[in-house]
Design an enzyme around this catalytic site. Structure first.
Site, PDB file in Angstrom:
ATOM      1  CG  ASP A 100      -2.112   0.950   1.008  1.00  0.00           C
ATOM      2  OD1 ASP A 100      -2.081   1.754   0.046  1.00  0.00           O
ATOM      3  OD2 ASP A 100      -3.061   0.910   1.808  1.00  0.00           O
TER       4      ASP A 100
HETATM    5  C1  BGC Z   1      -4.973   3.361   0.262  1.00  0.00           C
HETATM    6  C2  BGC Z   1      -5.116   2.334  -0.846  1.00  0.00           C
HETATM    7  C3  BGC Z   1      -4.964   3.031  -2.176  1.00  0.00           C
HETATM    8  C4  BGC Z   1      -3.645   3.753  -2.220  1.00  0.00           C
HETATM    9  C5  BGC Z   1      -3.378   4.450  -3.525  1.00  0.00           C
HETATM   10  C6  BGC Z   1      -3.753   4.238   0.111  1.00  0.00           C
HETATM   11  O1  BGC Z   1      -3.818   5.322   0.979  1.00  0.00           O
HETATM   12  O2  BGC Z   1      -4.944   2.692   1.507  1.00  0.00           O
HETATM   13  O3  BGC Z   1      -6.349   1.679  -0.758  1.00  0.00           O
HETATM   14  O4  BGC Z   1      -5.090   2.100  -3.230  1.00  0.00           O
HETATM   15  O5  BGC Z   1      -3.620   4.721  -1.189  1.00  0.00           O
HETATM   16  O6  BGC Z   1      -4.141   5.587  -3.655  1.00  0.00           O
END
Ligand code: BGC
Length: 749
Positions: free
Chosen positions: A238
């Site tokens: 993530d």
């Molecule tokens: C989130 C993810 C997301 C990623 C990219 C993170 O803050 O937890 O779900 O895909 O950002 O935007």
């Protein structure tokens, strides 16, 4: 490839909007503005960047671009929780197809969806993105989305792997749980998607599991995900997740997103000093290259930037209507032919909430409000009331200035304006000139923060309660009915007020066509067939996880724990439910706890009313090759067409392992049945699906004995019971991994 090139490939190109050493590499900056990230290109070798974009309710990119008059709007589909409430994987697969098509046509190679973390507690801020408190519902719905997305040749990325069940301190909080709970509840949905829909990628979660960051856990990413389940795709972090890039590569987390120069450097240094084997680097490089080779961009797909937004809006409208759940109905719905003039109370009647906030939010061209939807459906909405709400909303919006300095604050849910309550005499006057009243209650939440057990959040605010009470009192006095519409993304308290109105429709956050979908259901153009994928408890504390959830935590955007890897507290400084959370309820999440305890609920798991009724008959069961086939005839015994969701719960024979009173093992939805029409639905359950995880034996164990199979229309409404006999016990061995470092005190069900 040189080591430098390999390390580049393992780290993305940085993130737009962040300055300094984490800026996007120039070359990829303009690929798809607003997408979440890109992989690093290696032009010398003809390796292009590929583009990764959010998210679970549809593609999230910037809708407009500098110096460009074209627009790049995407469809805001209903949120994950609503999609799960359809209990209709075929329909959800079509939604996935449409989402994936938008990704393809806007030049995005991997769509960062679905989000299938378990709704462990009613107050997780991101529950709206997630599907269910039950792993089978989560896994089946996520598989449907993945099949749909990937049918376009675009990759999906089920997330966040795993045990990411709260937003509070999300980048540094340790989820402490038993191996059994992990395997039966928190990993199970991911196991289903890996086996049933072969996602091209998986995204690891921010949190630690039993003291190890998910993205640094070889037990999780290699032993379980790849060796036991056979996952053949690529794993990414993530965004900014985890701490130690070399440990991530060693664990089997191939790609660091969005990518930092420091991560690149630490990979190079670790290889040079011998602490990271080049073989491990090469394995991850190959996995990323395989993904690049399979991508539309590598294949030279000429994307149009013109997906069929009208066709997708129709899918959004249809799926939203199918996932709405009718919670109460005392003769108010569908509207009778006499209903023509409607007065709508509640801010969200005019400012409908299409979805939650954060990366799961979509930049859609429009959102149909309830007022617009009902007007489109031919009703007259009280114009004075509409004008007064619209004026109030505009003036309150003026006061709520977005925080332009702090990007995290800007991404947080907007502070909700308080609900105005018209004077009693005014409501009485409206009652004389309207045929029926609607009261809408709205909630929004999202990334970075959990919801709270307080008025205006889990509980109704004093104004909301006053509004419902006043409108019910005055309309009932005038012999008119009241319908409450819930425009929410997660569970709220309902037990104390649900008997006041004549109907309650749970509309969830229904995407950009929301108002039209609600109108379809209120009018009866669509007969509601949604069922709850989670329990609505009477009291918040009835949920088994509530004592171990930060329901009253006061976060601020400056909380340092928002940033990765900064949890440097000593053991005694750690704050319970913030720095770590003990999953003391173990496998007893949601209905598994409440049904075992026989505790009263406001609405049970699997519950939802219809405008018609269904009879179940001729329930039967057969078994071949260790697989039970269960069939039942469902007849529409009412006066209008409709669909029914049949749920199969299994109750295990006495066992040395504690078992919940019942667990969902499968479900099936009928076609639209005309009055009097019947359909035979069939659900299969393998003996291995009846297994529980026995830590002492490191195995999934199916006990011999007689299992009760309950065919039910909700977890508390059993329509037929069958005996399923397992003659011989069996087990499937696993590795003994992912155990808590210190024993947990578990709740006794
Ligand atoms: C989130 C993810 C997301 C990623 C990219 C993170 O803050 O937890 O779900 O895909 O950002 O935007």
């Amino acid at each position: 490839m040189t080591l430098d090139e390999k390390a580049k490939l393992l780290t993305g190109t940085g993130m737009e909007g962040f300055s300094g050493d984490i800026a996007v590499v120039g070359e990829t900056n303009g690929l798809v503005p607003g997408a979440a990230g890109t992989t690093c290109p290696i032009p010398r070798l003809g390796i292009p960047s590929i583009v990764l974009g959010d998210g679970p309710a549809g593609l999230r990119i910037h809708p407009t671009r500098d110096g460009d008059t074209a627009t790049y709007y995407c469809t805001a589909f209903p949120v994950g929780t609503l999609l799960a409430s359809t209990w209709n994987p075929e329909l959800v697969e079509r939604v996935g197809e449409a989402m994936g098509n938008e990704a393809l046509e806007y030049g995005v190679d991997v769509l960062l969806t679905p989000a299938l973390n378990i709704q462990r507690n009613p107050l997780c801020g991101r529950n709206y993105e997630y599907y269910s408190e039950d792993p089978v519902v989560s896994g089946k719905m996520a598989s449907a989305i993945i099949r749909g997305v990937q049918a376009n040749g675009v990759g999906a990325s089920p997330k966040h792997f795993a045990a990411n069940n709260q937003e509070t301190n999300r980048m540094a909080s340790d989820s402490r749980l038993t191996q059994r709970a992990l395997r039966e509840i928190y990993l199970r949905g991911f196991e289903i998607v890996v086996r049933e829909s072969q996602p091209l990628t998986i995204m690891t979660s921010y949190n630690l599991i039993d003291g190890v960051y998910s993205s640094e856990s070889r037990d999780l990413l290699t032993t379980v995900l790849r060796d036991e389940w056979g996952f053949g795709g690529m794993v990414m972090t993530d965004w900014f997740g985890g701490k130690d890039a070399a440990a991530q590569i060693r664990a089997g987390n191939d790609l660091m997103m969005p990518g930092l120069p420091a991560q690149h450097d630490s990979i190079v240094a670790a290889v040079n000093n011998g602490s990271l084997a080049i073989e491990d680097v090469d394995v991850s490089v190959k996995r990323i290259l395989n993904l690049v080779l399979a991508s539309p961009r590598f294949k030279g797909y000429a994307f149009s930037n013109k997906p069929d937004l009208e066709a997708h809006a129709r899918i959004a409208r249809q799926s939203a209507a199918e996932g709405m759940v009718l919670l109460e109905n005392r003769g108010a719905l569908p509207f009778s032919a006499a209903v023509k003039n409607i007065v709508a109370f509640g801010i969200t009647s005019y400012d409908f909430i299409a979805g939650g906030t954060g990366s799961g939010d979509v930049n859609e061209a429009y959102t149909v409000s309830l007022k617009e939807g009902l007007t489109n459906a031919g009703y007259n909405l009280d114009a004075d009331m509409a004008a007064s709400y619209e004026k109030y909303i505009a003036s309150e919006n003026e006061k709520i200035k977005p925080d332009t300095i702090n990007p995290l604050a800007a991404a947080m849910p907007k502070v909700r304006m308080s609900e105005p309550v018209p004077a009693r005499a005014e409501i009485a006057r409206l009652a004389t000139r309207s045929d029926i009243a609607l009261v809408t209650i709205g909630r929004s939440s999202g990334e970075f923060a959990d919801r709270r057990l307080k008025e205006g959040d889990f509980l109704l605010s004093a104004a909301e309660r006053n509004l419902i009470e006043s409108v019910c009192r005055e309309f009932h006095a005038a012999g008119k009915q009241v319908v409450v519409v819930l425009n929410i993304g997660g569970v709220i308290e309902t037990a104390s007020w649900k008997d006041l109105p004549d109907a309650v429709l749970l509309a969830w956050q229904a995407g950009q066509e929301g108002g039209n979908s609600v109108a379809d259901v209120l009018k009866g153009a669509v007969n509601p067939s949604g069922k709850l994928p989670m329990t609505f408890p009477v009291d918040y504390m009835d949920a088994s996880s509530s004592a171990n959830f930060p329901y009253d935590y006061q976060a601020s955007v400056s909380t340092p724990a928002l940033l990765p890897g900064n949890n440097t507290k000593t053991k005694t400084e750690l704050v319970r439910n913030v720095d770590y959370t003990d999953y003391e309820e173990d496998i007893y999440v949601g209905y598994r706890w409440l049904d075992t305890r026989g505790k009263a609920v406001s609405y049970p798991f699997g519950y939802g009313l219809s405008y018609t009724s269904f009879e179940y008959s001729a329930a039967r069961l057969s078994k071949t090759g260790g697989v039970f086939t269960v069939s039942v005839n469902v007849t529409n015994s009412g006066a209008v067409g409709g669909k029914e969701v049949v749920q199969l719960y299994a109750s295990a024979p006495p066992s040395t392992l504690g078992k919940p009173a019942q667990e969902l093992k499968g479900f099936a939805k009928t076609q639209e049945l005309k009055p009097g029409e019947s359909q035979t639905v069939t659900i299969t359950v393998a003996e291995s699906d009846l297994a529980s995880f026995d830590e002492a034996r490191s195995a999934w164990v199916t006990d011999a004995g007689t299992y009760k199979f309950r065919l039910s229309s909700s977890s508390r409404n059993v329509r037929a019971t069958l005996d399923a006999v397992v003659e011989r016990a069996s087990e499937i061995k696993t590795h003994n991994v992912l155990n808590p470092r210190e024993p947990l005190t578990l709740l006794n069900p």
